[in-house]
Design a protein around this motif. Structure first.
Motif, PDB file in Angstrom:
ATOM      1  N   VAL A 146       0.829  -1.204   0.000  1.00 16.30           N
ATOM      2  CA  VAL A 146       0.000   0.000   0.000  1.00 16.30           C
ATOM      3  C   VAL A 146       0.864   1.255   0.000  1.00 16.30           C
ATOM      4  O   VAL A 146       0.497   2.273  -0.593  1.00 16.30           O
ATOM      5  CB  VAL A 146      -0.953  -0.018   1.214  1.00 16.30           C
ATOM      6  N   SER A 156      -7.712   3.379  -0.350  1.00 17.04           N
ATOM      7  CA  SER A 156      -7.010   3.865  -1.545  1.00 17.04           C
ATOM      8  C   SER A 156      -6.797   5.369  -1.452  1.00 17.04           C
ATOM      9  O   SER A 156      -7.712   6.122  -1.092  1.00 17.04           O
ATOM     10  CB  SER A 156      -7.824   3.515  -2.794  1.00 17.04           C
ATOM     11  N   THR A 216     -10.638  -1.136  -0.185  1.00 19.92           N
ATOM     12  CA  THR A 216     -10.692  -0.101  -1.225  1.00 19.92           C
ATOM     13  C   THR A 216     -10.906   1.281  -0.620  1.00 19.92           C
ATOM     14  O   THR A 216     -10.499   2.282  -1.207  1.00 19.92           O
ATOM     15  CB  THR A 216     -11.810  -0.396  -2.241  1.00 19.92           C
ATOM     16  N   PRO A 220      -4.543  -0.903  -2.300  1.00 24.19           N
ATOM     17  CA  PRO A 220      -5.743  -1.277  -1.543  1.00 24.19           C
ATOM     18  C   PRO A 220      -6.813  -1.931  -2.410  1.00 24.19           C
ATOM     19  O   PRO A 220      -7.541  -2.813  -1.933  1.00 24.19           O
ATOM     20  CB  PRO A 220      -6.232   0.062  -0.986  1.00 24.19           C
ATOM     21  N   ARG A 221      -6.911  -1.514  -3.656  1.00 23.80           N
ATOM     22  CA  ARG A 221      -7.908  -2.131  -4.541  1.00 23.80           C
ATOM     23  C   ARG A 221      -7.530  -3.575  -4.863  1.00 23.80           C
ATOM     24  O   ARG A 221      -8.398  -4.453  -4.921  1.00 23.80           O
ATOM     25  CB  ARG A 221      -8.024  -1.310  -5.827  1.00 23.80           C
ATOM     26  N   ALA A 251      -2.749   3.996  -4.493  1.00 26.05           N
ATOM     27  CA  ALA A 251      -4.064   3.972  -5.129  1.00 26.05           C
ATOM     28  C   ALA A 251      -4.477   2.555  -5.512  1.00 26.05           C
ATOM     29  O   ALA A 251      -5.573   2.096  -5.183  1.00 26.05           O
ATOM     30  CB  ALA A 251      -4.068   4.869  -6.367  1.00 26.05           C
TER      31      ALA A 251
END
Length: 399
Positions: free
Chosen positions: A224, A339, A336, A232-233, A229
């Motif tokens: 992370v 992010s 998410t 986390p997704r 960005a």
């Protein structure tokens, strides 16, 4: 002197309640992990007026509410019947969702001035718990035994070690946000103390899960931090996929004979887990859509004792596909939501804590255990505190 505005007074009250909860954490982590359930619930009750639902939280809360309604409904076809009111898991889940959510929401209600003090308390709590666990590992839990002795109670040495070792889970979850909350030399000292507080007692007491969780948490934080960005997704997708695909993956592993190949290298406790998982997937495939109902895994002994020791398998087994989808959405939303457009130490630490919670849930605890859910709420609360304190881009600063 004119009285403070009600909102300011409410903010001070909320901060005081959260400070009290954090101050209790080393004691509960050392001598009574089951106490996290009433402690977090009481904090949620006392801060209920500060409860707010953000637009960003609606997906997460909708998934949690759906899982709650389905879990309560599934109790009607579950083969397990609680012997008393205390065993009514569905009823307890209703109160836990409300009160634990209130405690977590309270972390957003405290003022900026109070926030600094709460972060200091978090750092002190993690440092104290680390020191306690190191001393207990050196003395074979002598402090815990002495505490019980002061109340006229005795405990078997192995049970004393088991109870003290619960603090390892608490420390592993709270160390990442505490490290972000600390500054300068305090951070480095806390990092060394927390690392020793996890690794040495885990080795001394013979616990593998905290070491595994700490390693995965570190890798998660690095991912992370490197990809604020996308990281986390990616983690959200992996977590959701894990909850949806675990029965298939476990079944495939057994079909390939991986359990037999690993058996010579595994301890008795890990072999026991493999046995639970094998039984669990058999029951899952028998009723994959509705599941067997809330707490059903308690009724499938002796093949499974209490629960399968894997969160995804337990949810599939008891709540079926609907429960698995709800859990997948919950964890996708959690990751998410971290992010960021730029590097954030707080987001990296929060992702690390979430990953550690997932690891522990995958190998150790039952999904519905009150203290475990309470500890999850406390971890989320701590992460929100550091996320609020680190809203600026720190990618160009030394961390």
């Amino acid at each position: 002197m004119s009285p403070a505005p009600p909102r300011a007074a409410d903010g001070r009250w909320t901060a005081g309640v959260l400070a009290g909860l954090l101050l209790l954490t080393p004691l509960l982590g050392w001598a009574g992990a089951l106490g996290f359930a009433p402690a977090v619930a009481l904090a949620g009750l006392l801060t209920l007026p500060s409860l707010r639902v953000r637009v960003a939280d609606r997906t997460l809360l909708l998934a949690l509410f759906t899982a709650l309604v389905w879990a309560c409904a599934s109790a009607f076809w579950s083969p397990w019947r609680a012997p008393d009111l205390e065993g009514q898991t569905g009823l307890k889940l209703v109160f836990m969702l409300a009160l634990y959510s209130s405690a977590v929401s309270a972390a957003r209600a405290v003022s900026e001035a109070a926030l600094k003090g709460l972060l200091k308390v978090l750092v002190a709590a993690v440092g104290l718990l680390s020191a306690i666990l190191i001393v207990e590992a050196l003395t074979a839990a002598a402090g815990y035994k002495a505490l019980l002795g002061a109340f006229g109670q005795t405990v078997r040495p192995d049970y004393a070690v088991k109870n003290v070792a619960q603090g390892l889970y608490v420390l592993t979850l709270l160390a990442p946000p505490a490290l972000v909350a600390a500054k300068g030399r305090v951070r480095w000292a806390l990092a060394a103390l927390a690392l020793a507080g996890i690794m040495f007692p885990a080795w001394k007491f013979g616990y593998d899960a905290p070491v595994l969780a700490a390693a995965i948490a570190a890798a998660t934080a690095l991912l992370v931090w490197r990809f604020p960005a996308a990281g986390p997704r990616i983690l959200g997708g992996l977590a959701a996929s894990a909850f949806l695909a675990t029965p298939l993956l476990v079944s495939s592993a057994f079909a390939l004979g991986l359990d037999a190949r690993l058996a010579p290298y595994l301890s008795e406790s890990w072999m026991q887990r493999l046995g639970y998982w094998k039984k669990a997937v058999d029951w899952i495939w028998a009723r994959p859509l509705p599941g067997w109902g809330l707490d059903a895994s308690r009724a499938f002994g002796p093949g499974i004792r209490l629960h399968p020791h894997d969160a995804a398998l337990q949810i599939w087994m008891e709540l079926g596909l609907i429960g698995a989808v709800a859990a997948a959405i919950v964890w996708a939303a959690i990751f998410t939501g971290l992010s960021r457009p730029a590097r954030s130490p707080a987001a990296a630490a929060s992702a690390a804590a979430a990953a550690a919670y997932l690891v522990f849930g995958a190998v150790s605890f039952g999904v519905w255990q009150e203290w475990w859910l309470g500890l999850g709420a406390l971890t989320a609360l701590a992460c929100i505190l550091v996320l609020r304190a680190r809203t600026i881009d720190l990618s160009s600063h030394s961390v």
